[in-house]
Each structure stands twice: as structure tokens, then as C-alpha cells.
Design an enzyme around this catalytic site. Structure first.
Site, PDB file in Angstrom:
ATOM      1  N   TRP A   1      -3.688   5.919   1.940  1.00 48.03           N
ATOM      2  CA  TRP A   1      -4.500   5.777   0.726  1.00 48.03           C
ATOM      3  C   TRP A   1      -5.833   6.478   0.903  1.00 48.03           C
ATOM      4  O   TRP A   1      -6.816   5.851   1.284  1.00 48.03           O
ATOM      5  CB  TRP A   1      -4.739   4.300   0.412  1.00 48.03           C
ATOM      6  CG  TRP A   1      -3.480   3.575   0.105  1.00 48.03           C
ATOM      7  CD1 TRP A   1      -2.889   3.463  -1.116  1.00 48.03           C
ATOM      8  CD2 TRP A   1      -2.658   2.838   1.013  1.00 48.03           C
ATOM      9  NE1 TRP A   1      -1.734   2.720  -1.023  1.00 48.03           N
ATOM     10  CE2 TRP A   1      -1.569   2.332   0.276  1.00 48.03           C
ATOM     11  CE3 TRP A   1      -2.709   2.575   2.396  1.00 48.03           C
ATOM     12  CZ2 TRP A   1      -0.562   1.561   0.855  1.00 48.03           C
ATOM     13  CZ3 TRP A   1      -1.704   1.814   2.952  1.00 48.03           C
ATOM     14  CH2 TRP A   1      -0.639   1.327   2.183  1.00 48.03           C
TER      15      TRP A   1
ATOM     16  N   HIS B   1      -4.340   0.363  -5.271  1.00 45.58           N
ATOM     17  CA  HIS B   1      -3.157  -0.345  -5.753  1.00 45.58           C
ATOM     18  C   HIS B   1      -3.643  -1.625  -6.426  1.00 45.58           C
ATOM     19  O   HIS B   1      -4.841  -1.939  -6.352  1.00 45.58           O
ATOM     20  CB  HIS B   1      -2.173  -0.650  -4.614  1.00 45.58           C
ATOM     21  CG  HIS B   1      -2.819  -1.134  -3.344  1.00 45.58           C
ATOM     22  ND1 HIS B   1      -2.211  -1.109  -2.112  1.00 45.58           N
ATOM     23  CD2 HIS B   1      -4.055  -1.665  -3.117  1.00 45.58           C
ATOM     24  CE1 HIS B   1      -3.023  -1.581  -1.190  1.00 45.58           C
ATOM     25  NE2 HIS B   1      -4.147  -1.926  -1.772  1.00 45.58           N
TER      26      HIS B   1
ATOM     27  N   ARG C   1      -6.481   7.536  -6.273  1.00 42.08           N
ATOM     28  CA  ARG C   1      -6.365   8.041  -4.914  1.00 42.08           C
ATOM     29  C   ARG C   1      -7.005   9.413  -4.837  1.00 42.08           C
ATOM     30  O   ARG C   1      -6.896  10.207  -5.773  1.00 42.08           O
ATOM     31  CB  ARG C   1      -4.896   8.117  -4.479  1.00 42.08           C
ATOM     32  CG  ARG C   1      -4.331   6.716  -4.361  1.00 42.08           C
ATOM     33  CD  ARG C   1      -2.882   6.657  -3.985  1.00 42.08           C
ATOM     34  NE  ARG C   1      -2.434   5.261  -4.180  1.00 42.08           N
ATOM     35  CZ  ARG C   1      -1.258   4.794  -3.852  1.00 42.08           C
ATOM     36  NH1 ARG C   1      -0.382   5.595  -3.296  1.00 42.08           N
ATOM     37  NH2 ARG C   1      -0.937   3.542  -4.069  1.00 42.08           N
TER      38      ARG C   1
ATOM     39  N   GLN D   1      -0.089   1.412 -11.930  1.00 45.21           N
ATOM     40  CA  GLN D   1       0.842   0.716 -11.045  1.00 45.21           C
ATOM     41  C   GLN D   1       1.160  -0.663 -11.623  1.00 45.21           C
ATOM     42  O   GLN D   1       0.334  -1.262 -12.318  1.00 45.21           O
ATOM     43  CB  GLN D   1       0.206   0.559  -9.650  1.00 45.21           C
ATOM     44  CG  GLN D   1       1.226   0.250  -8.569  1.00 45.21           C
ATOM     45  CD  GLN D   1       0.650  -0.416  -7.338  1.00 45.21           C
ATOM     46  OE1 GLN D   1      -0.405  -1.041  -7.392  1.00 45.21           O
ATOM     47  NE2 GLN D   1       1.370  -0.312  -6.234  1.00 45.21           N
TER      48      GLN D   1
ATOM     49  N   VAL E   1       4.075  -6.413   4.028  1.00 47.57           N
ATOM     50  CA  VAL E   1       5.362  -7.117   3.907  1.00 47.57           C
ATOM     51  C   VAL E   1       6.154  -7.021   5.219  1.00 47.57           C
ATOM     52  O   VAL E   1       5.949  -6.113   6.023  1.00 47.57           O
ATOM     53  CB  VAL E   1       6.223  -6.542   2.748  1.00 47.57           C
ATOM     54  CG1 VAL E   1       5.648  -6.945   1.403  1.00 47.57           C
ATOM     55  CG2 VAL E   1       6.361  -5.039   2.868  1.00 47.57           C
TER      56      VAL E   1
ATOM     57  N   ALA F   1       7.186  -9.492  -2.815  1.00 42.73           N
ATOM     58  CA  ALA F   1       6.280  -8.669  -3.628  1.00 42.73           C
ATOM     59  C   ALA F   1       6.905  -7.296  -3.807  1.00 42.73           C
ATOM     60  O   ALA F   1       7.793  -6.890  -3.052  1.00 42.73           O
ATOM     61  CB  ALA F   1       4.918  -8.545  -2.947  1.00 42.73           C
TER      62      ALA F   1
END
Ligand code: 2NL
Length: 344
Positions: A155, A175, A201, A215, A258, A312
Site C-alpha cells: 500500500w 482500504h 493509493r 472498495q 487474516v 472478512a
């Protein structure tokens, strides 16, 4: 008798025909029939004639007087008429509806965003929005992306020109995850939210990258939430957006927030799996990233990660819109060209 009646008659009628307005008409009346008008003078001159002559000439002059008077009345009528006609031709009907305005439409990104949100709302998700200017802490730290973590290379960030203690703690969010952290901080499970919004970004643009994108991220946290829930929810989503006959496949991917992380792919609806440009000859198209929320994130917002689990996911709406409409360059979406936008 000073003037022959025939001359007065022909001249008067010729001039009367040329009269174009009320003013000229009145001048004409004064010139012929007024107190010192030409015909009036003739009539007055009759007095000096012998009886026989006076009777004949008088009758003729009076006939001419009547003729001119009725010609005057007729011309007056005519003029009034043509003025009325000119006004009628010029009339505006203010009760008529105006020319129709060209109808606008929703931007293709907005159309797809609404379809995506509708889908999740129908499954019981709430829609939540958050700030586009975020703290480093919410955008990176809380998501297990510390300053020196190599994942930050993913990012390249637009930082806000604001310093505190020699640091720049504010940025344009990369995000919408930071808002999901805020939701978890403020609410106890069960949680089912989708968070749409613009993200930024710092990167060069090309056919598949823009420096701004919309997003949608989703988050589910509750007791007993499993990978099966993730797969069922996202498979249903994929089929509702891309068609009920779509085949789906999950494949390993890495995101720091995650564990495990995965991407969701659908079979290529263009080539049916044969391999084409859209699916890079693989037969599969990636549509989103997902995973089970990392237990450290659950703990850091004060949840007991032994009790609660969650999944998620995140997707770029422009990518979904491009796939649905066969748009080959993301930059077309924000070039403000109506020849392009008018097609959707
Ligand atoms: C993507 C992939 C992803 C998430 C987003 C997330 C958020 C929290 C916790 C855990 Cl608060 N995960 N979001 C997870 C996996 C993938 O996005 O944006 N692909 C375009």
C-alpha cells in the site's frame, strides 16, 4: 372648383393603400377629410357655384367623401387586423412544457456498488461508512501491518501533510478496513457489516490500477463463525452478481489481517474455462480477497478470540464493474467522457 375630384380620388386611394400604421392613417385623414383637407376645401368651394352646377358637383363630392370615409374605416380595420395577426404569431404559450432535459444516469461504479450492497443487505449485513482521512493506527497498526512490515509495500500511501512528534500519523485510507476496526471497538458481536468507500493509493495508473478506487469490505464476527460460513456467503454473492450458473473456487492468498487468507475466483463467463484474455488464459477470474479474521485483531479490539471467530473480505468495485460490462481500462471510468459513460 379648384381640383378635379377624379384626381383627389385616385391619389387618395393610392396613398391610403400605402398607409402602414395608425399615425400615417390619421395624417391621411387630416390631408383629405380634415377641416383643411383637400376634399373639404372642394366641398366648401361649392358654395360659390351656380345652383345647377352646385347640385351635380355637390352630389359627386359627397359620394367621394362617403367613399373615402368608408375606405378609411376599412383600412383602419385591416391595420388593426394585421397587428393582431403579428401579435398572434409572436405569442408564447407559457403553459407548454419546456424542451426535455437529457436524463442523467448513475455512474457504472455506483450502479455496481448498489448491486453489491443490496446483495449483502439482503443477507442481513448493515452498511457502514467511515472517514477517508484516517490515522496510521487504524489503517495499518490495528491490522497487523506495523511500520517496518514488508506488507506495507503493498500500500504505497498518500500521507497527509501534518506532523506530530516528528511523525506523519494521518493518511488517505488505503482500504476501508479501518472503519471495521472502529465498528469492532464500539460494538460487541454479533457483527455483520459491509463498508463501502473511496480508497487511495500512491501509484502509477495503468489499465487495471487507479490512484483512487471504491472498495467494499465485509466483516462477520460471532460465536462459531467458520470458513464454511465464509465460503457459503461469498459463493452466493458471486452467483448473484455474475450469474447463478457460476462455478467458484477458493485459493490460498496472503493478507496480514487474516489467517488463513484466500482469494475467490469464478469460472470465466467469457470463454467458459477455455482460456481468454479476460481470464489470462487460466479459465478463472479473481473477484475478491477474504479470510478468517486474525485472532490478534480480535484480541486487540477487546474480543475473546477463544469465544469469537470471524471472516472478512474485500473487493474493488471498479474491477467488478469492469468484468460485468467488459470494460478493458479502469481509467475510462474516471475520464469523464460522456461517450463512454452514456453506454451504461
Ligand atoms: C481486497 C482484499 C481483504 C480483508 C480485506 C479485513 C478487515 C478486517 C479484518 C480482517 Cl477489520 N480482514 N479485510 C480481509 C481479506 C481481504 O481485501 O481488498 N481485495 C481487493
Amino acid at each position: 372648383m379648384n381640383e378635379p375630384l377624379s384626381e383627389i380620388e385616385s391619389q387618395a386611394l393610392r396613398e391610403l393603400a400605402a398607409v402602414a400604421d395608425d399615425e400615417a392613417l390619421e395624417a391621411w385623414r387630416v390631408a383629405y377629410l380634415g377641416r383643411r383637407g383637400r376634399l373639404t376645401l372642394v366641398l366648401r368651394g361649392l358654395a360659390g357655384l351656380p345652383l345647377e352646377e352646385r347640385r351635380n358637383a355637390g352630389a359627386a363630392a359627397n359620394r367621394l367623401k362617403q367613399q373615402l370615409e368608408s375606405a378609411l374605416a376599412a383600412r383602419k380595420d385591416q391595420l388593426a387586423h394585421s397587428v393582431a395577426e403579428a401579435l398572434a404569431a409572436d405569442r408564447i404559450d407559457v403553459t407548454l412544457p419546456g424542451p426535455p432535459l437529457p436524463a442523467g444516469r448513475l455512474h457504472p461504479t455506483t450502479q455496481t456498488l448498489r448491486d453489491v450492497l443490496d446483495c449483502f443487505v439482503s443477507m442481513g449485513f448493515q452498511v457502514v461508512e467511515g472517514p477517508e482521512v484516517e490515522w496510521d493506527r487504524y489503517n495499518f497498526e490495528a491490522l497487523r501491518i506495523p511500520r517496518d512490515h514488508p506488507a506495507r509495500d503493498m500500500w504505497d500511501t498518500l500521507w497527509i501533510d501534518y506532523e506530530r512528534d516528528g511523525e506523519r500519523p494521518m493518511l488517505l485510507r488505503t482500504h476501508t478496513s479501518p472503519m471495521q476496526i472502529r465498528v469492532m471497538e464500539q460494538t460487541e458481536p454479533p457483527i455483520r457489516v459491509v463498508v463501502p468507500g473511496r480508497c487511495y493509493r500512491y501509484e502509477a495508473t495503468d489499465p487495471t490500477h487507479e490512484w483512487m478506487m471504491v472498495q467494499v469490505e465485509g466483516l462477520v464476527v460471532d460465536e462459531g463463525v467458520s470458513l464454511g460460513d465464509l465460503k457459503g456467503t461469498l459463493t452466493d454473492f458471486a452467483r448473484r452478481i455474475f450469474g447463478p450458473e457460476r462455478r467458484t473456487a477458493f485459493r490460498c492468498d496472503y493478507f496480514p489481517f487474516v489467517e488463513p487468507g484466500m482469494e475467490l475466483r469464478i469460472d470465466c463467463f467469457l470463454c467458459g474455462g477455455e482460456g481468454c484474455r479476460t481470464c489470462s488464459r487460466t479459465g478463472w477470474i479473481e473477484i475478491l480477497g477474504a479470510g478468517m479474521v486474525h485472532p490478534e485483531i480480535l484480541e486487540s479490539v477487546g474480543y475473546d478470540s477463544e469465544k469469537y471467530t470471524g471472516f472478512a473480505f474485500g473487493m474493488g468495485i471498479e474491477r467488478i464493474a469492469m468484468l460485468r460490462h467488459g470494460i478493458e481500462d479502469i481509467r475510462l471510468l474516471y475520464a469523464n467522457d460522456l461517450r463512454f459513460l452514456g453506454q451504461f
